[in-house]
Design a protein around this motif. Structure first.
Motif, short mmCIF file in Angstrom:
data_model
loop_
_atom_site.label_atom_id
_atom_site.label_comp_id
_atom_site.label_asym_id
_atom_site.label_seq_id
_atom_site.Cartn_x
_atom_site.Cartn_y
_atom_site.Cartn_z
N UNK A 1 0.83 -1.20 0.00
CA UNK A 1 0.00 0.00 0.00
C UNK A 1 0.87 1.26 0.00
N UNK A 2 0.45 2.25 -0.73
CA UNK A 2 1.18 3.51 -0.78
C UNK A 2 2.29 3.52 -1.80
N UNK A 3 2.51 2.41 -2.51
CA UNK A 3 3.55 2.35 -3.52
C UNK A 3 2.90 2.56 -4.88
N UNK A 4 3.56 3.36 -5.72
CA UNK A 4 3.01 3.70 -7.03
C UNK A 4 3.76 2.96 -8.11
N UNK A 5 3.04 2.52 -9.17
CA UNK A 5 3.67 1.80 -10.28
C UNK A 5 3.23 2.41 -11.60
N UNK A 6 4.15 2.41 -12.57
CA UNK A 6 3.85 2.84 -13.93
C UNK A 6 4.51 1.86 -14.88
N UNK A 7 3.70 1.19 -15.70
CA UNK A 7 4.22 0.23 -16.67
C UNK A 7 4.75 0.99 -17.88
N UNK A 8 5.92 0.59 -18.37
CA UNK A 8 6.56 1.26 -19.50
C UNK A 8 6.21 0.58 -20.81
N UNK A 9 5.93 1.37 -21.82
CA UNK A 9 5.62 0.84 -23.14
C UNK A 9 6.85 0.40 -23.89
N UNK A 10 6.65 -0.40 -24.93
CA UNK A 10 7.77 -0.90 -25.73
C UNK A 10 8.52 0.23 -26.43
N UNK A 11 7.83 1.33 -26.72
CA UNK A 11 8.44 2.44 -27.44
C UNK A 11 9.24 3.38 -26.55
N UNK A 12 9.36 3.07 -25.27
CA UNK A 12 10.08 3.91 -24.33
C UNK A 12 11.54 4.06 -24.76
N UNK A 13 11.99 5.31 -24.86
CA UNK A 13 13.38 5.62 -25.24
C UNK A 13 14.23 5.70 -23.97
#
Length: 100
Positions: A1-13
């Motif tokens: 709880x309280x932890x943030x996540x962001x999934x990265x796309x394949x096009x990420x430079x």
């Protein structure tokens, strides 16, 4: 709880950088591109805290994530496997003091 996540796309430079906001920064949202300043105002981030808000950008300077505020739109079908960013919400550096 309280932890943030962001999934990265394949096009990420790569590489990614964490920095403060810059004039003219824009982020891609579901409704199109928006100024970072407008996003922070709409999210009700206090004016004095906006410059301290971390901004995650890719190698091209594109804004990917504002932890706790907004993530750039990523097509979930195009997520790079096992590539995610994680962040913990900031905590106050002031210690709680007992009152006399």
């Amino acid at each position: 709880p309280g932890v943030l996540e962001f999934a990265l796309g394949k096009e990420t430079a790569w590489p990614l950088t964490v920095r403060s906001r810059k004039a003219g920064d824009r982020v891609r949202t579901r409704s199109g591109h928006r100024k970072l300043q407008d996003v922070l105002v709409d999210a009700r981030v206090p004016a004095e805290a906006r410059d301290a808000q971390p901004v995650v950008v890719d190698a091209d300077g594109g804004v990917l994530w504002l932890p706790g505020v907004l993530a750039s739109v990523v097509d979930r079908r195009e997520v790079a496997s096992r590539h995610s960013l994680w962040a913990s919400p900031p905590v106050s550096s002031e210690r709680e003091r007992r009152r006399l």
